[in-house]
Design a protein around this motif. Structure first.
Motif, PDB file in Angstrom:
ATOM      1  N   LEU A  12      -3.245   0.542 -12.389  1.00 55.19           N
ATOM      2  CA  LEU A  12      -3.616   0.513 -11.008  1.00 55.19           C
ATOM      3  C   LEU A  12      -4.723  -0.052 -10.580  1.00 55.19           C
ATOM      4  CD1 LEU A  12      -2.058   0.959  -8.324  1.00 55.19           C
ATOM      5  CD2 LEU A  12      -2.874   3.146  -8.365  1.00 55.19           C
ATOM      6  N   ASN A  13      -5.869   0.238 -11.149  1.00 53.96           N
ATOM      7  CA  ASN A  13      -7.208  -0.372 -10.882  1.00 53.96           C
ATOM      8  C   ASN A  13      -7.482  -1.735 -11.054  1.00 53.96           C
ATOM      9  OD1 ASN A  13      -8.437   2.422  -9.989  1.00 53.96           O
ATOM     10  ND2 ASN A  13      -9.032   2.851 -12.277  1.00 53.96           N
ATOM     11  N   ALA A  14      -6.614  -2.218 -12.182  1.00 51.53           N
ATOM     12  CA  ALA A  14      -6.687  -3.750 -12.364  1.00 51.53           C
ATOM     13  C   ALA A  14      -6.069  -4.390 -11.270  1.00 51.53           C
ATOM     14  CB  ALA A  14      -5.992  -4.015 -13.647  1.00 51.53           C
ATOM     15  N   LEU A  15      -4.806  -3.905 -10.913  1.00 53.09           N
ATOM     16  CA  LEU A  15      -4.170  -4.378  -9.815  1.00 53.09           C
ATOM     17  C   LEU A  15      -4.858  -4.468  -8.331  1.00 53.09           C
ATOM     18  CD1 LEU A  15      -1.444  -5.707  -8.521  1.00 53.09           C
ATOM     19  CD2 LEU A  15      -0.598  -3.376  -8.165  1.00 53.09           C
ATOM     20  N   LYS A  16      -5.670  -3.111  -7.975  1.00 53.69           N
ATOM     21  CA  LYS A  16      -6.493  -3.101  -6.905  1.00 53.69           C
ATOM     22  C   LYS A  16      -7.458  -4.236  -6.899  1.00 53.69           C
ATOM     23  CE  LYS A  16      -5.934   1.647  -6.031  1.00 53.69           C
ATOM     24  NZ  LYS A  16      -6.314   2.973  -6.010  1.00 53.69           N
ATOM     25  N   THR A  17      -8.212  -4.413  -7.879  1.00 51.38           N
ATOM     26  CA  THR A  17      -9.176  -5.325  -7.942  1.00 51.38           C
ATOM     27  C   THR A  17      -8.730  -6.842  -7.983  1.00 51.38           C
ATOM     28  OG1 THR A  17     -10.472  -3.942  -9.429  1.00 51.38           O
ATOM     29  CG2 THR A  17     -10.911  -6.282  -9.660  1.00 51.38           C
ATOM     30  N   ASN A  45      -4.460   2.633  -1.391  1.00 54.90           N
ATOM     31  CA  ASN A  45      -3.904   3.934  -1.435  1.00 54.90           C
ATOM     32  C   ASN A  45      -2.771   4.342  -2.195  1.00 54.90           C
ATOM     33  OD1 ASN A  45      -4.933   3.519   1.905  1.00 54.90           O
ATOM     34  ND2 ASN A  45      -5.765   5.043   0.883  1.00 54.90           N
ATOM     35  N   SER A  46      -2.757   3.603  -3.002  1.00 54.90           N
ATOM     36  CA  SER A  46      -1.320   3.752  -4.040  1.00 54.90           C
ATOM     37  C   SER A  46      -1.733   4.590  -5.243  1.00 54.90           C
ATOM     38  CB  SER A  46      -0.682   2.500  -4.593  1.00 54.90           C
ATOM     39  OG  SER A  46      -0.169   1.568  -3.269  1.00 54.90           O
ATOM     40  N   VAL A  47      -0.667   5.094  -5.875  1.00 49.54           N
ATOM     41  CA  VAL A  47      -1.210   6.040  -6.887  1.00 49.54           C
ATOM     42  C   VAL A  47      -0.014   5.486  -8.055  1.00 49.54           C
ATOM     43  CG1 VAL A  47      -1.460   8.035  -5.439  1.00 49.54           C
ATOM     44  CG2 VAL A  47       0.938   7.754  -6.138  1.00 49.54           C
ATOM     45  N   SER A  48      -0.294   6.020  -9.310  1.00 48.48           N
ATOM     46  CA  SER A  48       0.403   5.639 -10.296  1.00 48.48           C
ATOM     47  C   SER A  48       0.554   6.847 -11.098  1.00 48.48           C
ATOM     48  CB  SER A  48      -0.404   4.579 -11.258  1.00 48.48           C
ATOM     49  OG  SER A  48       0.283   4.218 -12.550  1.00 48.48           O
ATOM     50  N   VAL A  49       1.768   7.490 -10.907  1.00 49.89           N
ATOM     51  CA  VAL A  49       2.217   8.751 -11.793  1.00 49.89           C
ATOM     52  C   VAL A  49       3.528   8.789 -12.091  1.00 49.89           C
ATOM     53  CG1 VAL A  49       0.402  10.275 -10.501  1.00 49.89           C
ATOM     54  CG2 VAL A  49       2.584   9.919  -9.658  1.00 49.89           C
ATOM     55  N   HIS A  50       3.868   9.697 -13.020  1.00 51.33           N
ATOM     56  CA  HIS A  50       5.305   9.663 -13.377  1.00 51.33           C
ATOM     57  C   HIS A  50       6.032  10.145 -11.858  1.00 51.33           C
ATOM     58  CE1 HIS A  50       9.191  11.134 -15.262  1.00 51.33           C
ATOM     59  NE2 HIS A  50       8.703  10.662 -16.426  1.00 51.33           N
ATOM     60  N   ASN A  60       0.790  -1.102   0.073  1.00 54.47           N
ATOM     61  CA  ASN A  60       0.220  -0.030   0.009  1.00 54.47           C
ATOM     62  C   ASN A  60       0.992   1.144  -0.015  1.00 54.47           C
ATOM     63  OD1 ASN A  60      -2.529   1.338  -0.133  1.00 54.47           O
ATOM     64  ND2 ASN A  60      -2.912   0.812   2.159  1.00 54.47           N
ATOM     65  N   TYR A  61       0.256   2.301  -0.157  1.00 55.53           N
ATOM     66  CA  TYR A  61       0.918   3.474  -0.325  1.00 55.53           C
ATOM     67  C   TYR A  61       2.225   3.771  -1.305  1.00 55.53           C
ATOM     68  CZ  TYR A  61      -2.132   4.932   3.645  1.00 55.53           C
ATOM     69  OH  TYR A  61      -3.178   4.985   4.348  1.00 55.53           O
ATOM     70  N   ASN A  62       2.150   3.055  -2.349  1.00 58.69           N
ATOM     71  CA  ASN A  62       3.158   2.969  -3.459  1.00 58.69           C
ATOM     72  C   ASN A  62       3.004   3.870  -4.524  1.00 58.69           C
ATOM     73  OD1 ASN A  62       5.042   0.771  -1.782  1.00 58.69           O
ATOM     74  ND2 ASN A  62       2.938  -0.409  -2.104  1.00 58.69           N
ATOM     75  N   ASN A  63       4.076   4.120  -5.321  1.00 58.64           N
ATOM     76  CA  ASN A  63       3.772   4.755  -6.375  1.00 58.64           C
ATOM     77  C   ASN A  63       4.177   3.620  -7.562  1.00 58.64           C
ATOM     78  OD1 ASN A  63       3.247   6.546  -8.703  1.00 58.64           O
ATOM     79  ND2 ASN A  63       5.484   7.132  -8.561  1.00 58.64           N
ATOM     80  N   LEU A  64       3.361   3.273  -8.311  1.00 58.25           N
ATOM     81  CA  LEU A  64       3.606   2.188  -9.259  1.00 58.25           C
ATOM     82  C   LEU A  64       3.276   2.805 -10.750  1.00 58.25           C
ATOM     83  CD1 LEU A  64       1.695  -0.933  -7.678  1.00 58.25           C
ATOM     84  CD2 LEU A  64       3.992  -0.027  -7.291  1.00 58.25           C
TER      85      LEU A  64
END
Length: 221
Positions: free
Chosen positions: A159-164, A171-176, A137-141
């Motif tokens: 990320l949504n697919a990973l969460k599912t 609470n993770s995000v996926s940004v540059h 959790n709380y990672n940036n991928l």
């Protein structure tokens, strides 16, 4: 293994094999060539209350054509992977910023796992055995490749697919990651500011600065 600056052109920058209990790999700056591994933990067996800690490390890999791994865990137990920054900027589709398999009781929190390949791309997160991860959790991928992660024998696009699929990284995000230059893993991204969670084991960052006691940043800085 703490506060080293490592430039590696062959094999692995840091390799721990068959280590026991509360090992610590902290605040290391690692620059590796392609087809290499930054930090490798193999058969490192710990127990509850004596977990290993890999934290506040920055790992960068530049352009290349071979498979590159940021952090790799295999056949290891009870390891905490906290507040690391991994940036792979190679050109190979099999690169992995973080990989774990045949392991158990692994906690992955507050990390940046990023791949910014110019010609292909790999996966930020590779976990073929779902039982290996206790907390993530709380990672940036982030990746510029076609798939963000590989989880339980399946490629996941975002990320949504990973969460599912995993039920984790809520609470993770996926940004540059906003590293500038690429080799300097101090993020300038607003989207990573105050997006982490407090970890009592990681009160400082890679530079020795105190982390926030309420909303720390994601990554090693």
């Amino acid at each position: 293994i703490e506060s080293n600056k490592i430039i590696s052109g062959s094999e692995k920058a840091i390799y721990l094999y068959y280590c026991r209990y509360d090992l610590k790999v902290l605040k290391n700056q690692i620059n590796i060539a392609d087809n290499l591994t930054g930090i490798d933990l193999s058969q490192c067996i710990s127990s509850a209350g004596q977990e290993g800690l890999v934290a506040n490390n920055s790992i960068y890999a530049g352009d290349g054509l071979g498979t590159t791994l940021g952090i790799l865990l295999s056949s290891s137990t009870y390891q905490n992977i906290y507040n690391n920054s991994v940036h792979i900027s190679t050109s190979y589709t099999y690169d992995k910023a973080f990989e774990v398999y045949y392991a158990s009781s692994i906690n992955v929190v507050n990390n940046i796992f990023a791949i910014t390949s110019k010609n292909g791309g790999g996966v930020a997160y590779y976990a073929p055995n779902t039982s290996t991860i206790t907390t993530s959790n709380y990672n940036n991928l982030y990746t510029t490749g076609n798939y963000l992660a590989y989880w339980d024998a399946g490629n996941l696009k975002d990320l949504n697919a990973l969460k599912t699929a995993s039920g984790k990284d809520v609470n993770s995000v996926s940004v540059h990651p906003g590293f500038f230059p690429d080799t300097n893993l101090h993020s300038a991204s607003y989207w990573l500011d105050n997006k982490g969670t407090v970890l009592t084991q990681v009160s400082q960052d890679i530079d020795g600065d105190l982390r926030s006691l309420s909303t720390p940043d994601i990554g090693s800085d």
